[in-house]
Design an enzyme around this catalytic site. Structure first.
Site, PDB file in Angstrom:
ATOM      1  N   GLY A  46       0.837  -1.193   0.000  1.00 22.69           N
ATOM      2  CA  GLY A  46       0.000   0.000   0.000  1.00 22.69           C
ATOM      3  C   GLY A  46       0.869   1.240   0.000  1.00 22.69           C
ATOM      4  O   GLY A  46       2.042   1.185   0.406  1.00 22.69           O
ATOM      5  N   GLN A  51       3.047  10.039   1.071  1.00 23.49           N
ATOM      6  CA  GLN A  51       4.370   9.409   1.053  1.00 23.49           C
ATOM      7  C   GLN A  51       5.181   9.767  -0.183  1.00 23.49           C
ATOM      8  O   GLN A  51       6.384   9.542  -0.220  1.00 23.49           O
ATOM      9  CB  GLN A  51       4.226   7.874   1.139  1.00 23.49           C
ATOM     10  N   CYS A  96       6.243   0.136   7.397  1.00 23.66           N
ATOM     11  CA  CYS A  96       5.863   1.255   6.534  1.00 23.66           C
ATOM     12  C   CYS A  96       7.051   1.637   5.672  1.00 23.66           C
ATOM     13  O   CYS A  96       8.174   1.721   6.166  1.00 23.66           O
ATOM     14  CB  CYS A  96       5.444   2.433   7.413  1.00 23.66           C
ATOM     15  N   LEU A  97       6.795   1.877   4.395  1.00 23.66           N
ATOM     16  CA  LEU A  97       7.875   2.260   3.483  1.00 23.66           C
ATOM     17  C   LEU A  97       8.500   3.602   3.904  1.00 23.66           C
ATOM     18  O   LEU A  97       9.630   3.891   3.542  1.00 23.66           O
ATOM     19  CB  LEU A  97       7.344   2.354   2.050  1.00 23.66           C
ATOM     20  N   HIS A 138      -4.096   1.523   7.761  1.00 25.34           N
ATOM     21  CA  HIS A 138      -2.752   2.114   7.757  1.00 25.34           C
ATOM     22  C   HIS A 138      -2.671   3.230   6.708  1.00 25.34           C
ATOM     23  O   HIS A 138      -2.166   4.326   6.991  1.00 25.34           O
ATOM     24  CB  HIS A 138      -1.734   0.996   7.468  1.00 25.34           C
ATOM     25  N   GLU A 139      -3.186   2.946   5.503  1.00 29.59           N
ATOM     26  CA  GLU A 139      -3.075   3.940   4.422  1.00 29.59           C
ATOM     27  C   GLU A 139      -3.966   5.152   4.672  1.00 29.59           C
ATOM     28  O   GLU A 139      -3.563   6.287   4.418  1.00 29.59           O
ATOM     29  CB  GLU A 139      -3.410   3.298   3.064  1.00 29.59           C
ATOM     30  N   HIS A 142      -2.370   7.541   6.959  1.00 29.45           N
ATOM     31  CA  HIS A 142      -1.374   8.404   6.294  1.00 29.45           C
ATOM     32  C   HIS A 142      -2.016   9.698   5.808  1.00 29.45           C
ATOM     33  O   HIS A 142      -1.409  10.770   5.887  1.00 29.45           O
ATOM     34  CB  HIS A 142      -0.762   7.690   5.083  1.00 29.45           C
TER      35      HIS A 142
HETATM   36 ZN    ZN Z   1       2.906   3.474   5.638  1.00 28.84          ZN
END
Ligand code: ZN
Length: 171
Positions: A46, A51, A96-97, A138-139, A142
């Site tokens: 995701g 991000q 998380c990226l 989670h997304e 963000h």
């Molecule tokens: Zn993330």
């Protein structure tokens, strides 16, 4: 399509609330395509527009086929996603990226229903449980400037991992 740079924790865009998309323009559709490519290249399951430094309410999600019997293996670009129903709870590790090198334990709803627009402007409703429900939460966090590290079950439940192994895991 292009792979965009993924911002890491400390960048202010990760802490801002993204704005609602008023009109689905070719720029938004290009953003969806770029975000999918960026997520796959990472690789991740995701990615939210914050991000890649774009403060618009857009997320992309693609969980592996074996993680969700209905929606696994399908790629989604969700515009203005909103959780309209939530129930139950699950505790598991996620990564998380934008927080490379770590995973942490977070409690999430077990089931969510999300409403959004697809990139063609059609309304979509996704009923998800388990892993996919976790990724959706989670997304969408963000988009509100929230990272999973804000929601750890306890401060000592953050673990260092090899970089590249921080994708969402189930315990
Ligand atoms: Zn993330």
């Amino acid at each position: 399509m292009a792979v965009r740079e993924i911002l890491v924790d400390g960048h202010p865009a990760l802490r801002k609330r993204a704005k609602e998309v008023k009109r689905i323009t070719p720029e938004i559709q290009a953003l969806c395509a770029d975000m999918l490519e960026t997520m796959r290249a990472a690789p991740g399951v995701g990615l939210a527009a914050n991000q890649v430094g774009v403060l618009q309410r857009v997320v992309v999600i693609e969980v592996p086929e074996d993680e969700d019997e209905l929606l696994g293996g399908k790629a989604f670009c969700l515009i203005n996603p909103e959780i309209v129903q939530a129930s139950g709870s699950q505790i598991g590790n996620e990564g998380c990226l934008s927080v490379p090198g770590y995973v942490g334990e977070v409690e999430r709803y077990e089931r969510v229903v999300v409403r959004a627009l697809a990139e063609n402007g059609k309304r979509v409703k996704i009923s998800a449980r388990g892993f996919l429900a976790r990724v959706l939460q989670h997304e969408i966090d963000h988009l509100d400037g929230i990272l999973y590290i804000d929601k750890l079950t306890s401060p000592d439940k953050l673990y260092k991992v090899q970089e590249g192994e921080e994708e969402v895991e189930e315990v």
